[in-house]
Design a protein around this motif. Structure first.
Motif, PDB file in Angstrom:
ATOM      1  N   VAL A 193       0.829  -1.211   0.000  1.00 10.36           N
ATOM      2  CA  VAL A 193       0.000   0.000   0.000  1.00 10.36           C
ATOM      3  C   VAL A 193       0.862   1.259   0.000  1.00 10.36           C
ATOM      4  O   VAL A 193       0.558   2.234  -0.686  1.00 10.36           O
ATOM      5  N   PRO A 232       9.123   6.605  -1.127  1.00  8.06           N
ATOM      6  CA  PRO A 232       9.649   7.134  -2.386  1.00  8.06           C
ATOM      7  C   PRO A 232       8.541   7.741  -3.252  1.00  8.06           C
ATOM      8  O   PRO A 232       7.364   7.513  -2.982  1.00  8.06           O
ATOM      9  N   THR A 265       7.030   7.447  -6.834  1.00  8.91           N
ATOM     10  CA  THR A 265       7.114   6.506  -7.958  1.00  8.91           C
ATOM     11  C   THR A 265       6.066   6.835  -9.003  1.00  8.91           C
ATOM     12  O   THR A 265       5.161   7.639  -8.757  1.00  8.91           O
ATOM     13  N   PRO A 313      -8.732  -0.037 -14.590  1.00  9.24           N
ATOM     14  CA  PRO A 313      -8.371   1.027 -13.660  1.00  9.24           C
ATOM     15  C   PRO A 313      -9.288   2.253 -13.774  1.00  9.24           C
ATOM     16  O   PRO A 313      -9.941   2.442 -14.795  1.00  9.24           O
ATOM     17  N   GLY A 354      -6.743   0.839  -8.954  1.00  9.96           N
ATOM     18  CA  GLY A 354      -6.326  -0.276  -9.800  1.00  9.96           C
ATOM     19  C   GLY A 354      -5.515  -1.242  -8.972  1.00  9.96           C
ATOM     20  O   GLY A 354      -5.355  -1.059  -7.759  1.00  9.96           O
ATOM     21  N   GLU A 355      -4.983  -2.259  -9.633  1.00 13.39           N
ATOM     22  CA  GLU A 355      -4.127  -3.180  -8.907  1.00 13.39           C
ATOM     23  C   GLU A 355      -2.809  -2.478  -8.635  1.00 13.39           C
ATOM     24  O   GLU A 355      -2.269  -1.800  -9.500  1.00 13.39           O
ATOM     25  N   ASN A 356      -2.325  -2.634  -7.418  1.00 11.83           N
ATOM     26  CA  ASN A 356      -1.003  -2.097  -7.097  1.00 11.83           C
ATOM     27  C   ASN A 356      -0.873  -0.579  -7.156  1.00 11.83           C
ATOM     28  O   ASN A 356       0.183  -0.076  -7.522  1.00 11.83           O
ATOM     29  N   VAL A 357      -1.910   0.118  -6.856  1.00  9.51           N
ATOM     30  CA  VAL A 357      -1.754   1.577  -6.737  1.00  9.51           C
ATOM     31  C   VAL A 357      -1.256   1.856  -5.325  1.00  9.51           C
ATOM     32  O   VAL A 357      -1.843   1.408  -4.352  1.00  9.51           O
ATOM     33  N   ARG A 358      -0.136   2.565  -5.234  1.00  6.56           N
ATOM     34  CA  ARG A 358       0.541   2.723  -3.945  1.00  6.56           C
ATOM     35  C   ARG A 358       0.604   4.188  -3.517  1.00  6.56           C
ATOM     36  O   ARG A 358       0.471   5.087  -4.338  1.00  6.56           O
ATOM     37  N   MET A 359       0.859   4.369  -2.240  1.00  4.85           N
ATOM     38  CA  MET A 359       1.009   5.737  -1.775  1.00  4.85           C
ATOM     39  C   MET A 359       2.227   6.397  -2.424  1.00  4.85           C
ATOM     40  O   MET A 359       2.234   7.604  -2.664  1.00  4.85           O
ATOM     41  N   SER A 360       3.219   5.618  -2.741  1.00  2.33           N
ATOM     42  CA  SER A 360       4.394   6.198  -3.405  1.00  2.33           C
ATOM     43  C   SER A 360       4.002   6.748  -4.784  1.00  2.33           C
ATOM     44  O   SER A 360       4.582   7.723  -5.259  1.00  2.33           O
ATOM     45  N   ASP A 361       2.969   6.120  -5.409  1.00  5.55           N
ATOM     46  CA  ASP A 361       2.491   6.641  -6.697  1.00  5.55           C
ATOM     47  C   ASP A 361       1.801   7.992  -6.501  1.00  5.55           C
ATOM     48  O   ASP A 361       1.947   8.906  -7.311  1.00  5.55           O
ATOM     49  N   VAL A 369      -7.876  -4.419  -5.303  1.00  5.95           N
ATOM     50  CA  VAL A 369      -7.386  -3.137  -5.821  1.00  5.95           C
ATOM     51  C   VAL A 369      -7.124  -2.175  -4.671  1.00  5.95           C
ATOM     52  O   VAL A 369      -7.665  -2.312  -3.583  1.00  5.95           O
ATOM     53  N   THR A 370      -6.281  -1.241  -4.946  1.00  3.27           N
ATOM     54  CA  THR A 370      -6.061  -0.138  -4.018  1.00  3.27           C
ATOM     55  C   THR A 370      -6.197   1.138  -4.840  1.00  3.27           C
ATOM     56  O   THR A 370      -6.271   1.088  -6.070  1.00  3.27           O
TER      57      THR A 370
END
Lengths: 802, 344
Positions: free
Chosen positions: A424, A483, A485, B187, B219-226, B305-306
């Motif tokens: 996450v 980071p 990204t 997504p 979507g799949e693998n949406v991260r806070m880093s994104d 999804v996140t």
């Protein structure tokens, strides 16, 4: 929440951190420190003084001449005007050379002939807000109530060297609405251990049972209620340390017992209420819903009317407090109170919120209950208060607590995998790091192969799901360490929808044509609606408007554009050319119908070039030209027509309805001269069209037309017709009669006057004939042209102008 | 004869010299070289001359004819040149006089900022979603994890129309409206610009109506880093390449974890000044990872999804970017204000 550094220091070692540094760390940890306040506000030179003598000034009734010992070789003479000054007092003296708030410097002075070497100060003069000064010192100087030494720093004694952090708490962090909660947070942020109070209470042998019993009608409303009884207390002012704590937290001292309940509220976050046992009215505390229309006079001496949605504390018959919000006046602790019934309870937060909202009563107590208090700290808080009352107000704490409900609840188990945290957050935090963060937070946990099961203590009711734990880990790991990204998800085309693209074209076209974009309010008033529309137009009205001026949603953009025109005209900005695209709102079924409109207002000079003496005033045709250009842009120039129309607020001779095919899509016209007068505007033109109709019109794709291969033939013709005949009508007939070879009709002159009969005008058209197949013959042209002349003669009696 | 010719030549040259207009030059030409002129006459009379004299005389006549003709040409050229010069002189203008103003309006500053942000996100593959300004309580609150008695509803006191409908307090309702239509298939990449309304009294820093741009990516693998990466691009585009961003923990009911984003102060570069109130950082927007309840209510499976979401205020961004001191300027529409936003 105001947090005194000195107070916080009791629980966490803050050494080596300045208030500013600490504030920065707390903010980064997730609780925003909004301000850091120096309590002394730059004061210096204020010491404790002992009033050795005090005599009335010979020449001034209200002044006293005092001899004050201030720790120097000789006492100094100070003239003091405070009504409560007296010999023998210990007071705060601003010496000569002292600086008080606002950079107020104390100098030697003469008052009615007597020298004054300094100033005996009130608390307000030392920068303490009036609302925080207890009643006894509200109108005079402050008097120290304990043993103090003249010459020592008075600010130290008043805790004015302290610094206070103001926390801006988001609704989920009610756990930090008390010093213990802040201590946990600061301990976690600094990674330092904390030390919490552990009250040691000596209770008497006498059992509380003989004094009071507790009955909660519905434990859902009130999961726990506990009553402690303390006998033989003496109500008096609080000691200075307690006063200082309350003042640093922004609470006014009242008396020792009330101050202690407030102190514990601040320390534990547990609202407590002290009733005067002898005024309680019974030996039974019953917690129930209020009866519809039941009344209570609260502590602020206001009679409140209650309903069954409110929870009340009663003495078995009448309400003595609104649960969690405010106590009743009848059972208030007073100077003669000797026995205290101390309430410590856990009320349903929704009920407290409802009462607080309905009664318009927000208290420090209700604010905490509403947001959720620590279920497991209720009894501890009541013991802490009982212990302090015993210490400070004397008294005997009876054995046991009259109570109903469970004192504590179990911690909540929430699980999270380390992988999920990293997935996450986009981080690579290790198991060890996660474990360390939970330890800093003082959460117990079990870790099985990277899956942490955390026992979330009830002091943190905001943590209920695994995402909450991700946040805890993330914020203490530090978002600075996350980071930046680019998303890994599949790529998508990013583009405007057709409508959005067209709307941007509308703006560019209008701006290219000379109009400036405005944005005005959607909320308007019925009078503005009626001003510019038919009485029959209905609007969507707000349930509870803030003002009549903004009470309903607009049905037209023109009223606010006219306001903009007026605003600018009032500032000598008379050349006006504005437009707006925005939604109008018409009553609908579930939701109103929202339509995007385009409207504009034009007034004053349209174009000018001063030294070339060119001035062109805005007129109907300027505005019409812009709309025609828009029609061209959206490929509907042959389908948009302007038809003479009448609108209530527009000039009856200068108004046209705009049609797209057969559908009315808007209006264009000059304001009625009476309206112009009323609004103090000069000649002003407006237009408004339903933009959606224009932009959603079905049009064929743009296609190339072959360039002409043969010459065309142009014939000019001036037709004399009745002056009331519209050029558009003539043009329509010409077009019909001309046939396919007539490819262009341009009106190039309109003339009325000399050489023409009264009531006649001449319309001159230039007609262009073209045959895409071959060069036109003279005969073809003549045939078509004759048809045109015949048609206009037959239909309008038009004669060729000689 | 010779003498006559010489005399003619001199006479002609002298007349040419004195001529001052094209007309005179033409007359001279006719007079001396015309069919009835003296030189033609002399040529005609050459038949009477002897064989020997004829070529000599002929040469002389030609010489004289050419000499006159050349002089005439030259005179004509000179006169033409003078005429052009005269004309240019007459046509000279004062180039310092002001040009004709081109009639042109411009965007309202809010549109300018919104379009700039739209274009930035379009470039990152987002599309633009728009929704109703009057919303249902469900979409405005409940679908965003704000049930009816949620304390955070206090944070956004609203204009209700009926018990179940209100003027939207944010453009976030489009989160649920967009996701619902996709039946759990991502997504999702949208931004939602639009007007929003809150019960505030209008003053220099508050407005009962303002703009918001919501962003959502699921979507799949949406991260806070994104989220951090996307916001960093945004901050650099809007406020300059040198800008740094920082995320601070915060709280919103519809995201968990929640963050607020600050940018390093563009005025002082981070040293502390009046724009950043001495902190070196300016708060720009709020966001976070979409709360699992929000995903679930809109038909997405939070196990699969996140997503991230953020919301920003174009007024605030415009005020910071252009140094505007009063939010009311945006809605008063003083033409001197709006016209300032006419250049790139």
């Amino acid at each position: 929440m105001l947090v005194s550094m000195n107070w916080l220091q009791q629980y966490v070692d803050l050494d080596s951190y300045s208030a500013d540094e600490l504030a920065d760390l707390i903010t980064k940890g997730g609780i925003e420190v909004e301000t850091v306040e120096q309590l002394n506000k730059g004061i210096s030179g204020v010491v404790i003084g002992h009033v050795l003598e005090c005599q009335q000034h010979p020449d001034a009734d209200k002044l006293n001449i005092c001899k004050v010992e201030i720790g120097e070789e000789e006492p100094v003479q100070i003239i003091c005007g405070a009504p409560n000054i007296a010999q023998g007092q210990y007071v705060a003296v601003a010496k000569v050379g002292a600086v008080l708030p606002g950079n107020f410097k104390i100098k030697k002075a003469k008052l009615r002939g007597e020298a004054s070497h300094g100033m005996i100060s009130s608390l307000q003069e030392l920068g303490i807000e009036s609302k925080l000064v207890s009643k006894e010192y509200a109108d005079g100087i402050f008097v120290f109530s304990e043993d103090v030494t003249p010459g020592e720093d008075a600010l130290e004694y008043l805790n004015l060297h302290d610094e206070v952090l103001e926390l801006g708490l988001t609704p989920n962090r009610a756990d930090a609405m008390n010093m213990i909660g802040v201590a946990y947070e600061v301990g976690a942020v600094l990674n330092r251990s904390i030390e919490l109070p552990s009250p040691e209470l000596v209770r008497s042998d006498e059992d509380v049972e003989g004094y009071v019993s507790v009955r909660v009608e519905n434990e859902g409303d009130n999961p726990y209620y506990g009553a402690t009884v303390i006998k033989d207390v003496t109500i008096k002012p609080s000691p200075q340390w307690l006063v200082n704590r309350l003042v640093s937290a922004g609470i006014r001292p009242i008396n020792n017992v009330v101050d202690i309940t407030n102190y514990v509220l601040l320390e534990y976050g547990q609202p407590l209420h002290a009733f005067d046992y002898d005024r309680f009215g019974s030996k039974e505390v019953v917690i129930r819903r209020a009866i519809e229309g039941e009344k209570i006079v609260t502590l602020d001496d206001v009679e409140r009317s209650l309903s069954s949605e409110h929870l009340v504390i009663t003495n078995g018959s009448t309400p003595v407090a609104v649960a969690g919000v405010m106590g009743g006046a009848d059972s208030e602790v007073q100077e003669d109170t000797t026995t205290i019934l101390l309430e410590a309870a856990y009320f349903n937060s929704k009920l407290v919120r409802k009462s607080s909202k309905d009664l318009g009563l927000r208290s420090d107590s209700s604010a905490r209950f509403e947001k959720g208090i620590d279920r497991n700290r209720v009894v501890g808080a009541s013991e802490r208060a009982a212990q302090l009352i015993q210490e400070i107000a004397g008294g005997t704490v009876l054995k046991g607590i009259a109570e109903q409900g469970a004192r504590t609840i179990e911690a909540l188990d929430v699980s999270i995998e380390v992988n999920r945290i990293n997935q996450v957050l986009g981080t690579e935090i290790t198991e060890t790091e996660v474990a360390a963060i939970f330890e800093r937070l003082q959460f117990s946990y079990q870790n099985f192969g990277g899956t942490f099961t955390v026992q979330v203590p009830p002091r943190r009711p905001d943590i209920t799901i695994s995402e909450d734990l991700i946040e805890e880990v993330g914020r203490l790991y530090g978002y600075d360490n996350v980071p930046a990204t680019l998303p890994l998800t599949e790529s998508t085309p990013g583009q405007l929808s057709e409508y959005q693209g067209k709307r941007r074209h509308v703006r560019r076209t209008l701006e290219g044509a000379g109009l400036y974009q405005t944005v005005t309010y959607s909320l308007t008033s019925p009078s503005k609606r009626h001003f510019f529309s038919d009485e029959s137009v209905e609007a969507v009205r707000l349930a509870m408007p803030m003002s009549e001026e903004r009470s309903e949603l607009r049905t037209s953009l023109i009223p606010h554009l006219l306001e903009v025109a007026q605003y600018n005209r009032n500032r000598q900005l008379e050349n006006i050319a504005f437009y707006e695209t925005a939604s109008v709102f018409l009553p609908g079924d579930e939701l109103p119908v929202e339509q995007e409109h385009l409207a504009g207002v034009v007034s004053g000079l349209w174009q000018e070039h001063l030294w070339q003496k060119e001035k062109k005033a805005a007129d109907f045709f300027v505005v019409k030209g812009i709309l025609e250009e828009l029609a061209v842009e959206f490929g509907v120039e042959d389908r948009v027509t302007f038809v003479r129309a009448e609108e209530p607020k527009l000039h009856p001779g200068r108004t046209a309805a705009v049609y797209l095919d057969e559908e009315l899509i808007g209006y264009i016209g000059q304001l009625h001269p009476e309206v112009e007068k009323e609004l103090d505007l000069s000649e002003t033109y407006v237009f408004e069209i339903n933009l959606e109709k224009l932009l959603k019109a079905d049009v064929a794709h743009l296609k190339y037309k072959k360039l002409p291969r043969f010459p065309s033939v142009t014939r000019d013709v001036a037709l004399v017709v009745n002056e009331s005949l519209e050029a558009g009508e003539v043009k329509r007939v010409i077009k019909e009669a001309g046939g396919s070879k007539l490819v262009e009709i341009q009106l190039f002159d309109v003339y009325q006057g000399e050489h023409l009969d009264e009531g006649k005008k001449s319309l001159a058209f230039s007609l262009r004939y073209y045959n895409p197949e071959q060069t036109l013959t003279e005969e073809e042209v003549k045939k078509a042209h004759d048809r045109v002349l015949k048609a206009v003669e037959e239909q309008f009696g038009a004669a060729l102008r000689q | 004869m010779q003498e006559r010719l010489q005399a003619l030549k001199e006479e002609a040259l002298s007349e040419i010299q004195q001529a001052s207009s094209m007309k005179e030059v033409q007359d001279i030409k006719v007079k001396f070289l015309g069919k009835k002129g003296p030189i033609t006459e002399i040529s005609k009379g050459m038949g009477k001359l002897s064989k020997e004299e004829r070529p000599k005389m002929g040469q002389l006549v030609n010489e004289i004819r050419n000499a006159i003709s050349d002089q005439l040409e030259e005179k004509i050229a000179r006169l033409e040149k003078a005429a052009v010069e005269e004309r240019l002189k007459k046509e000279t203008i004062d180039v310092s006089l002001p040009g004709r103003p081109v009639k042109r309006g411009n965007h309202h500053p809010l549109t300018r900022v919104i379009e700039e942000i739209e274009d930035l996100f379009l470039g990152m593959g987002f599309s633009i979603a728009e929704g109703p300004e009057v919303e249902t309580d469900y979409y405005n609150f409940e679908a965003l994890n704000l049930p009816k008695d949620h304390p955070a509803r206090d944070m956004q006191d609203s204009f209700y129309v009926t018990e179940e409908t209100l003027l939207r307090t944010h453009t976030s309702p489009m989160q649920a409206r967009t996701m619902e239509k996709l039946n759990g298939e991502g997504p999702v990449k949208i931004i939602v610009p639009g007007k929003v309304y809150r019960r505030d009294t209008d003053d220099a820093t508050h407005s009962h109506q303002f703009m918001q741009i919501e962003g959502l990516m699921v979507g799949e693998n949406v991260r806070m880093s994104d989220l951090k990466g996307v916001l960093q691009s945004f901050a650099k585009k809007m406020f300059g390449e040198e800008r740094e961003i920082r995320l601070r923990p915060s709280f919103f009911p519809f995201t968990e974890p929640s963050v607020e984003m600050d940018i390093s102060c563009f005025n002082c570069g981070g040293n502390g000044c009046s724009v950043c109130k001495g902190t070196g950082w300016i708060e720009i927007l709020g966001g976070g990872m979409v709360h699992p309840n929000v995903l679930r209510m809109s038909g997405f499976d939070p196990e699969k999804v996140t997503g991230f979401a953020f919301g920003m205020g174009p007024e605030r961004i415009a005020m910071l970017k252009y140094g505007i001191d009063d939010i009311r300027h945006f809605y008063t529409n003083d033409s001197r204000f709006i016209k300032q936003f006419n250049s790139l």
